[in-house]
Structures are given as structure tokens and as C-alpha cells.
Design a protein around this motif. Structure first.
Motif, PDB file in Angstrom:
ATOM      1  N   UNK A 134     -77.421  19.446  55.390  1.00 24.33           N
ATOM      2  CA  UNK A 134     -77.550  18.004  55.567  1.00 24.33           C
ATOM      3  C   UNK A 134     -77.672  17.253  54.244  1.00 24.33           C
ATOM      4  N   UNK A 135     -76.757  17.505  53.297  1.00 24.92           N
ATOM      5  CA  UNK A 135     -76.767  16.680  52.097  1.00 24.92           C
ATOM      6  C   UNK A 135     -76.436  15.232  52.462  1.00 24.92           C
ATOM      7  N   UNK A 136     -76.947  14.298  51.695  1.00 29.50           N
ATOM      8  CA  UNK A 136     -76.729  12.884  51.992  1.00 29.50           C
ATOM      9  C   UNK A 136     -76.504  12.115  50.698  1.00 29.50           C
ATOM     10  N   UNK A 137     -75.775  11.027  50.805  1.00 31.39           N
ATOM     11  CA  UNK A 137     -75.533  10.127  49.677  1.00 31.39           C
ATOM     12  C   UNK A 137     -75.893   8.713  50.121  1.00 31.39           C
ATOM     13  N   UNK A 138     -76.687   8.022  49.304  1.00 26.47           N
ATOM     14  CA  UNK A 138     -77.035   6.630  49.582  1.00 26.47           C
ATOM     15  C   UNK A 138     -75.970   5.732  48.962  1.00 26.47           C
ATOM     16  N   UNK A 139     -75.346   4.897  49.790  1.00 25.73           N
ATOM     17  CA  UNK A 139     -74.358   3.935  49.316  1.00 25.73           C
ATOM     18  C   UNK A 139     -74.941   2.526  49.432  1.00 25.73           C
ATOM     19  N   UNK A 140     -74.201   1.558  48.923  1.00 24.57           N
ATOM     20  CA  UNK A 140     -74.660   0.166  49.035  1.00 24.57           C
ATOM     21  C   UNK A 140     -74.624  -0.318  50.474  1.00 24.57           C
TER      22      UNK A 140
END
Length: 404
Positions: A366-372
Motif C-alpha cells: 500500500x505505497x501512497x503518494x500525496x498529490x495536490x
């Protein structure tokens, strides 16, 4: 329901066989598990090795030679006998008889200078369920029978019981994942802009109840829903005052429990409004995470070091143009969403633990990336295989669009 009960009997039998095999491998003569009110005290070994929660004092004694003796009160005896997986179901009445019978059992199967495993471990919760009062009781009994040998942790045994799953366990987990995917499919056309995170949660919960399923974790937080950049990303209760607006990424972290096993997946949605598609920033994040999960799953083969998987995420993030690093991915999953044990990748849970992957270990990625626009994540459940890992169920291949 009969075939499900039969499947669970097979699963219990295979767990007990794995336990005795691990004892022989580690030169452990006897493994003692004691507990009561396991819905409150939660002795994990009994949760994994009995067909039911127990209310009264219960002791499970396994030997390297294959004895599986369970000492229980009459209220538990019928179900434990019906399981058909123990070599002896001994019944006691009253605390004094429990202590006397447990002493007799241990005296009959414990070498005076042998090795006993108890459920105490600073490394893993599933091998750390022995209460202090039961430790004192067992210490007293061991003195009475003249035991002068060694006491060790059950860590290596529980690792085999919990993590080295049989095919039936993997099939049950995959069934739970597929049930969750069915709920996602039913929910997708009902998600609309203007809904709050709480309303999204209530929609999923209604569909779970209609399907006759349970929840992998406390339903107050299941599913967890993040809405755009205005939500907390700390898996708290979904917000009732944050509403889906065009341009928001919506992340739904959701799991069901069925036939005694759990799922845990995250899926990413985008509220497009009048746009023709998903913004490049969001799409690139999704494709990067899909690449990480695909590569990590490919590397999850028997004998690999879980910590070494961390480099895959680091390298992939750099390859895809990100300065931040992703090196840990998820957790073991099984009868619970969080099933104890180690994490996939360079995970804080791995400190001091054996991180060698075993066949049919199951993990979330469950890797995640925070975007705008909000949090992007594609959480998959992966099973370790002889040559590579296998993603269970249907992975999300594209971001799902929320309509108006």
C-alpha cells in the motif's frame, strides 16, 4: 456451510502440523498455550489453533512428537471435540482440577531437562499472549514436576503457524478480497460529487451488510475515506464535513471479513466534473504506484529478504521523477487485516524479526503518494510464491471516475 466448516478443519489440522514441525526443527519438546476469555485477553495462539473463542481457562499442549492435548471446561468441550484435530480433549471442572490436570499432562510429556516454548516475545504480538498470572501458574507447575530445562519463546513456532499458510488459507483470503472487490463495483456508480466522506463510508457499510459480510477492522473506521487535499490521511473516521468536489482525489481504504479471513485494499477515485480525464499529476502518481506494486510482487519469492524489497520502491520513485522515497509497503494479512509478523519492505515492524519470506505468506502492498488533489494509493494483497508473488483478486488498472 458444510464445505466451509470442512475447509476450516483442514486449515486447523495443517496449522497444528506446521507447529509440531517447527518444534522439531527448533529442538523444542513442548509448547504450552494457556488463555481464557480470548475475546478480551486475545491469546493469539489459541485464536489460530482452536475453532472457537474460549471463555473459560483453556490450555493447549503440543509436543514435538505430535501430541495435541487441549484441556478445557465442559462448555468448550463439544466444539473442540467436534473439530477433530486434537489427539486428546481433556475436561476439567473448577480451577483446582484445571491445575492438577495440567500438571499431570505436562508431567507425562515434558523431559525434565528438555525445552518448553511459552508465548512471550518482544518481537511479534502473535507469540506474546501469555498473561502474567498464567506465567506464574506455569512456573509453579514446572517446579512441581521437577522441570530443569530451558524455556524459550514460541516466536519461531508461531511464525510457521501464522505466516507459512496452506493453500486453503490463501484461497480464503483471495475469496475475501474478491468479495471486497464486488462491494467496490456496487459502490462505484453510486458515488457522486457532493457526498461527504462519511456518506461514502455509510454506502460501503450498507453494501457490506446486504452481502452478509463482516468488517476486517472496527467499522467506525472501515472504510476510511479521504476526500481531496482537505482530509486527514491518518485513517481516522471519515469526515462528515468534507464533501467531494470536482478535482478531488478520493481514496477508499476498505476490508471485509468472511469465512474467518480478511481483506484490505485501497482504491483511488477522481471526481472529474467537466474535465475530459484525470490530471497528469494524479495519473503519474497512480502509474508509479502500480509499477512499484508490480515490481515488488514479482520479487516476493520464497527465500527473499523482505527488507531487500525496499530498494525496489526507492529505485522506482527515482526512475519516475520523485525526490521522496518509498521503501515500506504494507503488512501481513490473514485472519485479521493486520495479522502480526513483519512488514513488506524496509518496515519498522521488521526490527529483530526473521524477514525471510515463506511460501504463501500474504501481505498488503500500500505505497501512497500525496498529490495536490489528494492521496493516491492502490493497495493490493500479494501471496509469496516459489518464483514470484501473486496479486490476489482484481488489481485496479485505472483510476475510477466519480460522476456529478
Amino acid at each position: 456451510m458444510t464445505h466451509q466448516a470442512d475447509d476450516y478443519k483442514i486449515i486447523l489440522e495443517k496449522r497444528l502440523i506446521r507447529a509440531c514441525g517447527a518444534m522439531r526443527k527448533s529442538n523444542i519438546d513442548v509448547w504450552i498455550s494457556t488463555g481464557r476469555e480470548t475475546h478480551l485477553l486475545g491469546e493469539p495462539s489459541l485464536i489460530f489453533l482452536t475453532p472457537c473463542l474460549v471463555f473459560t481457562r483453556t490450555a493447549l499442549v503440543l509436543t514435538a512428537g505430535g501430541k495435541r492435548i487441549i484441556l478445557c471446561a465442559p462448555v468448550e468441550a463439544e466444539e473442540l471435540e467436534a473439530a477433530g484435530v486434537y489427539t486428546e480433549v481433556a475436561i476439567y471442572r473448577g480451577r483446582a482440577e484445571f491445575e492438577r490436570k495440567l500438571q499431570d499432562i505436562l508431567a507425562g510429556c515434558t523431559p525434565a531437562n528438555g525445552t518448553i516454548a511459552l508465548n512471550t516475545s518482544p518481537l511479534d504480538a502473535t507469540s506474546d499472549g501469555l498473561s502474567h498470572s498464567d506465567y506464574l501458574l506455569l512456573s509453579d507447575i514446572m517446579k512441581r514436576i521437577g522441570f530443569t530445562g530451558s524455556i524459550v519463546s514460541s516466536y519461531d513456532i508461531m511464525r510457521e503457524v501464522r505466516a507459512h499458510k496452506c493453500a486453503e488459507e490463501v484461497a480464503a483470503i483471495e475469496h475475501a478480497v474478491n468479495c471486497a472487490m464486488d462491494i467496490y463495483d456496487r459502490a462505484r456508480p453510486q458515488l457522486k460529487t457532493g457526498m461527504s466522506g462519511k456518506e461514502v463510508q455509510l454506502l460501503f457499510q450498507r453494501l457490506v451488510l446486504e452481502a452478509g459480510l463482516g468488517f476486517s477492522w472496527d467499522s467506525r473506521y472501515n472504510p476510511y475515506v479521504s476526500v481531496g487535499p482537505r482530509s486527514s490521511y491518518n485513517c481516522k473516521m471519515p469526515p462528515s464535513d468534507v464533501y467531494i468536489q470536482p478535482g478531488d482525489v478520493v481514496n477508499v481504504d476498505f476490508g471485509v471479513r468472511t469465512r474467518g479471513f480478511a481483506s484490505d485494499n485501497q482504491r483511488t477515485f477522481y471526481a472529474a466534473g467537466g474535465e475530459s480525464g484525470v490530471p497528469e499529476e494524479v495519473q503519474h502518481a497512480f502509474e508509479t504506484l502500480k509499477l512499484i506494486n508490480t515490481r515488488v510482487a514479482e520479487a516476493m519469492k520464497v527465500g527473499a529478504d523482505s527488507n531487500a524489497l525496499g530498494q525496489i520502491g526507492i529505485d522506482t520513485m527515482a526512475e519516475c521523477g520523485y525526490s521522496e522515497q518509498i521503501r515500506s509497503y504494507g503488512h501481513e494479512i490473514g485472519i485479521f487485516a493486520h495479522n502480526g509478523g513483519i512488514g513488506a519492505g524496509m518496515h519498522s515492524a521488521n526490527d529483530g524479526q526473521n524477514t525471510t519470506l515463506l511460501e504463501n505468506m500474504t501481505f498488503t502492498l500500500e505505497p501512497a503518494i500525496l498529490t495536490s488533489r489528494g492521496r493516491v494509493c492502490r493497495e493490493d494483497v500479494v501471496c509469496v510464491g516459489p518464483q514470484r508473488g501473486r496479486i490476489l483478486g482484481r488489481p485496479q488498472e485505472e483510476i475510477w471516475i466519480i460522476g456529478e
